[in-house]
Every structure is written in C-alpha cells, then in structure tokens.
Enzyme design. Structure first.
Site, mmCIF file in Angstrom:
data_model
loop_
_atom_site.group_PDB
_atom_site.id
_atom_site.type_symbol
_atom_site.label_atom_id
_atom_site.label_comp_id
_atom_site.label_asym_id
_atom_site.label_seq_id
_atom_site.Cartn_x
_atom_site.Cartn_y
_atom_site.Cartn_z
ATOM 1 N N HIS A 62 54.999 43.100 47.396
ATOM 2 C CA HIS A 62 56.578 43.399 47.962
ATOM 3 C C HIS A 62 56.768 42.507 49.087
ATOM 4 O O HIS A 62 56.031 41.801 49.505
ATOM 5 C CB HIS A 62 56.446 45.059 48.398
ATOM 6 C CG HIS A 62 55.671 45.447 49.446
ATOM 7 N ND1 HIS A 62 54.339 45.201 49.625
ATOM 8 C CD2 HIS A 62 56.114 45.896 50.758
ATOM 9 C CE1 HIS A 62 53.634 45.652 50.776
ATOM 10 N NE2 HIS A 62 54.751 46.124 51.680
ATOM 11 N N ASP A 66 53.911 41.286 55.893
ATOM 12 C CA ASP A 66 52.594 41.326 56.097
ATOM 13 C C ASP A 66 52.003 40.932 54.635
ATOM 14 O O ASP A 66 50.534 40.868 54.438
ATOM 15 C CB ASP A 66 51.910 42.560 56.729
ATOM 16 C CG ASP A 66 52.490 43.658 56.309
ATOM 17 O OD1 ASP A 66 53.556 43.818 55.844
ATOM 18 O OD2 ASP A 66 51.537 44.605 55.984
ATOM 19 N N HIS A 270 44.095 47.893 54.426
ATOM 20 C CA HIS A 270 45.403 47.837 55.189
ATOM 21 C C HIS A 270 45.385 48.954 56.386
ATOM 22 O O HIS A 270 46.280 49.787 56.577
ATOM 23 C CB HIS A 270 46.229 48.515 53.856
ATOM 24 C CG HIS A 270 48.072 48.106 54.218
ATOM 25 N ND1 HIS A 270 48.776 49.049 55.079
ATOM 26 C CD2 HIS A 270 48.543 46.958 54.425
ATOM 27 C CE1 HIS A 270 49.675 48.420 55.224
ATOM 28 N NE2 HIS A 270 50.003 47.293 54.664
#
Lengths: 303, 303
Positions: A62, A66, A270
């Site tokens: 996406h 980041d 993450h």
C-alpha cells in the site's frame, strides 16, 4: 528448492534508529522477490549482501510511505548500475504516477523494462505464475487500499534415494526421475522406474504476508494452513482501541489470526516506535499461538 | 552567533555503505537550515542528535534523487511527530507536485503549514530574509535545473569587553551596548558609551553551497570572498572529460573555483561511488587551493 525469507525492516511509520520500515526478501532459487520497500531498503540489501541485480519482482502492499519510500531510490540505483533485465512491479493504483512524476523531473529514462501491474484491493487474484511459485493478492483492511501477498510453491520434485541409484545411470537422468518419469531404453522398455528410485515430492510450501491490516476474518479461508504467516502486530494488547482506530493489529490479534487460519508458524512485525523493546510482543502472541517468532532484521528463515 | 555546518552526506548518486547522499545542516542560533535531503536524511539527523523539530527551512538544489529522496519521508515523520510549526521549503519547479502526489495517495494531511517557494534556476535571487541571515540562490550548470545557496550573515553584534564592564551595570543593558547604543540615565545623559565597553562587530560571515555543477565561471562574482565554499568534486582529474559530460566537477576544478572566487576556505564533497577512499581528492584540490578540507559525514565546521 530454496524458499526463504529475509527481514530487512521490522518497524512501522515513525522511524527510529536500528529499526527500519517494512521490507523483506523472499529468495526462491536464484530469484529475489521484494515485498514492500520502505525508505533506504537499498542500504539494507547491501548490508545483508543481497545483490539487487537478482531482484526480479517487487510487491508493494500500500501507499503509506513506510512501505514504499525506498522504491524510486532503488529503481534509480538499479538503472545507474546498468541493469537491462526486466523487472516486474505489483502495487496499488497511483504507484505508477508516483514513479513517473519523479522520473519526469529528474529526466530519468530507465534502461530496463519495468512492468507495472496494479493490484485490486477488493478481490483476491493471482498476479504471478512463476515457474516455482504462484502469487496471489490478499485483500487487507487498512485505512487506504492495501493487499497482502500469498506465495504458494509449485512443482516440487520427487527426491532421489541416493543409496539406491545405479552406478551406471548418467547424472543427466536424475532430473528425469525427480520429475517422476521412468528411464527407458532405445526400444521404449523401462530401465529404471521413477518410483523405485525416488520418494514422493514433499508438500508444497506457502507463505502469507499480511501487513498492514486490522484483525481481518475475511482472509482466513484464503490463508488457511499456510506454513508461515507474517502478520503485523503494531501494538500490544492494552492499545487495542487505538490499534483498531488506525486499522492496525495487536500481538494477540495476530496470534488469534494464526489460530483461526490454522497456520504452521507465525512471524510478527511492524512494531510501533513507541516500544523500544519487543519481548512483550512475543509473550503476548505466544500465550495465544505458541509457534510465534519476532521479525528480526537481518535474519533469514526457511519457509 | 552560532553559524556552523554539519555534513550528513558526502556521496553522489550511486549509494554505497557508509557514504550517504547529499544533505547538510546549517545551524544559526537555534534554527536549522537543511540543504538537500538525500534518501534517509532523517536517520542521519537522529544519528547526529539534530532535533528535526528545529528545522525551519529546507532548500533543495535540484530534482536528482540523491538530493531530495529523503524529503517526503522527512515531512511525513515531522507530521507524525505532531509538528504544528511553519516550515519553509525552497526548491525547483516540480517539487510541489512530487510532494502532493505522494501525500494524495497516502491520504496524508499535514498538520503544519508547509510554505513552498519555487527557485529560479536562471537568475540569482534573494529567497529568504531571516533575522540573522540573508539567503540567495546561485544558478548552477547541471543537466537539469539546479541552484546553489548563498548564506550571508547579517546584524552581527559588537562584542562586550568583559573586563571593562561596570559591576553595577544590569545584565539587561548588555544587549543595548552590543547593538551599539549608549546607556542613558533618566534625564537622557550618557552613563555608559557603547564604544567604551565594546569592540566593533566582527565581519559578517558567508557560506556558499554549490552542488551539483560543472566548472561555472558565471557564479564567481556572486560568491566572491565567501568565508566557506562547499563545492562538489565528483571525480578526480583524470575523469575530467566524463565529469564535463555529466555536468559535474573534478577536485581540481573545485579548487580552481576557490582560487578564482577568492574564497576563504573550500570544502569538497559529492564523491562518486567509484572511489572507495577520498584522500586523493584532498591532494589534488590542495595542490591548487591549500585551504581545502573534505566533507566528512558527522563533522561540524564553524563557518
């Protein structure tokens, strides 16, 4: 067949020293498949001695920075290095415009063919049929359009039984047997039966990358039974409300996904920059799904 | 007044480990002025303990990626950190579109005012009149539109003569004397004369940043006599033909510029990745202009 995963980044949106944004490399035989490409991913490739020239496929989940800020810099460097080999890029609508806008102003003309294919954030779809692996998108639930990626190995070979192999059988026929074909003589008579000299192929392996997403029951059937699931765990349990608000997951939710989807192993990553250490993520996830590991930058795991 | 330069990157377009793309910070009193912002500049700021919150002005020379790929990531992080202070950005036409394209797809709304002003690559122009410094663009000769930046200190204060200061003079009047104003009594009579207790202000300092450019006589008059000149030196002498072709400079040409423009000191940087060490750059430049230093990442120099 080589089928392993190297973590280049285990962090999330806010950068901190010694934890980098999302990027990981799947190595399948000699080919590298890059999943996400946070800022400075090309430096992580260098540090881990992963030759950028071996990159053939890049997948962007996406368009939060980041997960892709390192892409245009990487493409630039591949171009400067004299690459002429094709490169395939899969990612959301808009990624093409982001790339061409920057290359237009820098007056950059790529010397290699870059094939960009938009991903559909709403329906799972096969996007690549590689000789060794099939790759599908996994619709995720994030603030903006986002997909994960599911790798399913194919064409695993039967394994030779070394001690049974006849000394006079030319090596050239080994592949023949591994493909399950008998070796015949000039008259078409069977000399060596594949099933006498090989054992059946091990089961095909699979890997699912699911980041960024909130707890997402809609994907359970698609990823059911994968050998290794990478699932984001941005927050610890006590932040579940905030996590939900930002369409992220907690360590417990990642582990619950692993249980519900009956996967083999779980890797979580993450991690939000608010956490300076990650041990607590592991404890919380393992209390729900014991076969959990942390994403550790620079480490390589067999799928 | 604080007026120093910290080098964050000394490399050029092709990245190598331990040499980063162009970025440098001018610190003037409490304000940071960032010049160029190659990939991962925000990590260099962290490593050098330069608080991103102090950034007030960012200057981008041109739109080759090694001079700006770190900008959108930096702006994103400033936003995530909760910044509300104004930020001023100066750079070439197109930079605004590059930023807004990426923020449109990431659905990012900045919480701080970002004021973008396009630079004119053809004519020198004053672009900022700060309380402590005036800043002009310097037209450079590169493959695409490119400007350098000239910092001229202003309003330097007279210096107090510590041993002469009367013990009964309140500290509040020191600034008065440093501004060159006499201290008066209630009737307007001179109590303390500024010229008795201070010496004249030292000469205003100046810094010129010239990268990327080929040997560029057109700028000599504009930068004449600056205290510190940063000039690119991408190549050594034997590569002058290649350097010219790509609109870059050699170490000797940087030094020749320093001689012709009669500058105080020269710093060279933007070393091509083909050179693993930089000593030869220094030797070649010093043979023409002895007061030369190398740009060294992490080092801070008084202007």
């Amino acid at each position: 067949m080589t089928f392993n995963l190297t973590i280049l980044g285990s962090g999330s949106a806010t950068p901190i020293l010694n934890r980098h944004p999302t990027a990981q490399v799947i190595a399948i035989e000699g080919d590298y498949f890059l999943i996400d490409c946070g800022e400075a991913t090309q430096y992580r490739l260098m540090e881990n001695h992963l030759r950028p020239g071996r990159l053939k496929y890049i997948f962007i989940s996406h368009l939060h920075g980041d997960h892709y800020f390192g892409l245009v810099p990487l493409l630039s460097s591949l171009n400067l290095s004299g690459r002429t080999d094709d490169l395939w890029l899969f990612g959301p609508r808009g990624l093409g415009e982001i790339i061409t806008t920057q290359f237009r102003y820098s007056d950059t003309k790529l010397n290699f063919p870059l094939h960009f294919q938009e991903t559909d954030p709403h329906q799972p779809a096969q996007i690549l049929d590689h000789p060794n692996v099939r790759i599908e998108t996994i619709p995720l639930q994030h603030r903006i359009d986002c997909t994960g990626f599911l790798f399913r190995e194919k064409n695993r070979k039967r394994k030779l039984i070394a001690e049974k192999l006849p000394a006079d059988l030319p090596v050239a026929f080994y592949r023949h047997l591994k493909d399950g074909n008998d070796v015949l003589d000039d008259l078409g008579q069977v000399l060596y039966r594949a099933e006498d000299y090989t054992v059946p192929a091990p089961p095909a392996r699979s890997y699912a990358f699911c980041s960024d997403t909130r707890y997402n029951e809609a994907m359970f059937d698609q990823i059911r039974g994968v050998d290794l699931l990478y699932h984001e765990a941005s927050f610890l349990d006590d932040m579940e409300a905030l996590s939900e608000k930002y369409f992220h997951s907690t360590a417990r939710q990642a582990a619950l996904t692993a249980v519900q989807a009956e996967v083999g192993r779980l890797m979580i990553g993450h991690f939000s920059s608010r956490y300076k250490t990650t041990e607590e993520f592991l404890l919380q996830a393992r209390s729900v799904f014991p076969d959990t590991v942390l994403a550790v930058e620079g480490e390589t795991t067999e799928v």
